[in-house]
Scaffold this motif. Structure first.
Motif, PDB file in Angstrom:
ATOM      1  N   ASN A  71      58.407 -22.947 -30.693  1.00  0.00           N
ATOM      2  CA  ASN A  71      57.549 -24.129 -30.844  1.00  0.00           C
ATOM      3  C   ASN A  71      57.744 -25.146 -29.726  1.00  0.00           C
ATOM      4  OD1 ASN A  71      56.471 -23.124 -33.251  1.00  0.00           O
ATOM      5  ND2 ASN A  71      58.170 -23.936 -34.422  1.00  0.00           N
ATOM      6  N   ALA A 150      56.952 -31.147 -31.939  1.00  0.00           N
ATOM      7  CA  ALA A 150      57.473 -29.824 -32.276  1.00  0.00           C
ATOM      8  C   ALA A 150      58.743 -29.956 -33.101  1.00  0.00           C
ATOM      9  CB  ALA A 150      57.769 -29.045 -30.996  1.00  0.00           C
ATOM     10  N   GLY A 154      57.672 -25.962 -36.876  1.00  0.00           N
ATOM     11  CA  GLY A 154      56.369 -25.946 -36.229  1.00  0.00           C
ATOM     12  C   GLY A 154      55.806 -27.344 -36.087  1.00  0.00           C
ATOM     13  N   GLY A 168      52.693 -23.049 -35.943  1.00  0.00           N
ATOM     14  CA  GLY A 168      53.742 -22.880 -34.942  1.00  0.00           C
ATOM     15  C   GLY A 168      53.621 -21.528 -34.281  1.00  0.00           C
ATOM     16  N   LEU A 174      50.216 -19.276 -31.196  1.00  0.00           N
ATOM     17  CA  LEU A 174      50.108 -20.313 -32.215  1.00  0.00           C
ATOM     18  C   LEU A 174      49.359 -19.757 -33.417  1.00  0.00           C
ATOM     19  CD1 LEU A 174      49.326 -23.552 -30.194  1.00  0.00           C
ATOM     20  CD2 LEU A 174      51.395 -23.019 -31.486  1.00  0.00           C
TER      21      LEU A 174
END
Length: 181
Positions: A71, A150, A154, A168, A174
């Motif tokens: 992340n 972040a 996530g 995340g 993603l």
């Protein structure tokens, strides 16, 4: 009572994970790795691979082809763009689009209990009425997609905290990894 217990457990896990983020565990000064310093470095291939990781795909219309390690390796523009995709899918009540943005298994924490959804078909079978509650629509519509922070879990997309959509890095891209009501 059950909701309070779940909330306390989630808060405890979050506190523990955040406390662990800042600790390296090694207090000795770092030394240069002798193996690494003895190997010749091909700067052109190293620059190419790191550029691919951080910049993402060549085609800006295909953000899902970018490969991320975690992340914290995702650039802010990609996070914002993905959050906007989630907002659009939720605003349109497009269950198919939302399902395409998710990674499976996907945790869906309904107010009456959470469940792990194992596949896209299982997620769609939950139905738009159950997924797109008025509270979720309101929270996601009011969420600021820029500057999302972040964390190990996530990125949390919500106007005030809950309901929320957590996304995340999953399998290098993603994806939505959880939804909480």
């Amino acid at each position: 009572m059950q909701r309070k217990l779940v909330l306390m457990i989630v808060a405890g896990i979050l506190c523990l994970s955040l406390a662990g983020c800042g600790q390296s565990g090694d207090t000795q000064p770092e030394e240069e790795d002798p193996v690494q310093s003895q190997q010749p470095v091909d700067e052109s291939s190293e620059a190419d691979s790191s550029e691919e990781e951080t910049q993402g795909p060549a085609d800006p219309e295909a953000p899902e082809t970018a490969q991320y390690t975690d992340n914290f390796s995702v650039d802010e523009a990609a996070v914002t763009a993905f959050a906007e995709q989630i907002q659009t899918a939720v605003a349109d009540k497009d269950l198919e689009a939302l399902a395409d943005l998710a990674a499976y298994p996907l945790y869906v924490g309904f107010a009456d209990g959470g469940q792990s959804v194992e596949s896209r078909d299982e997620f769609i079978a939950l139905g738009a009425d159950r997924i797109f509650t008025e509270e979720l629509l309101s929270e996601i519509a009011g969420a600021d997609t820029e500057g999302l922070e972040a964390s190990m879990a996530g990125f949390s997309l919500s106007a005030s905290g809950r309901p929320n959509v957590i996304f995340g890095v999953a399998d290098g891209r993603l994806a939505i990894v959880g939804m909480n009501y």
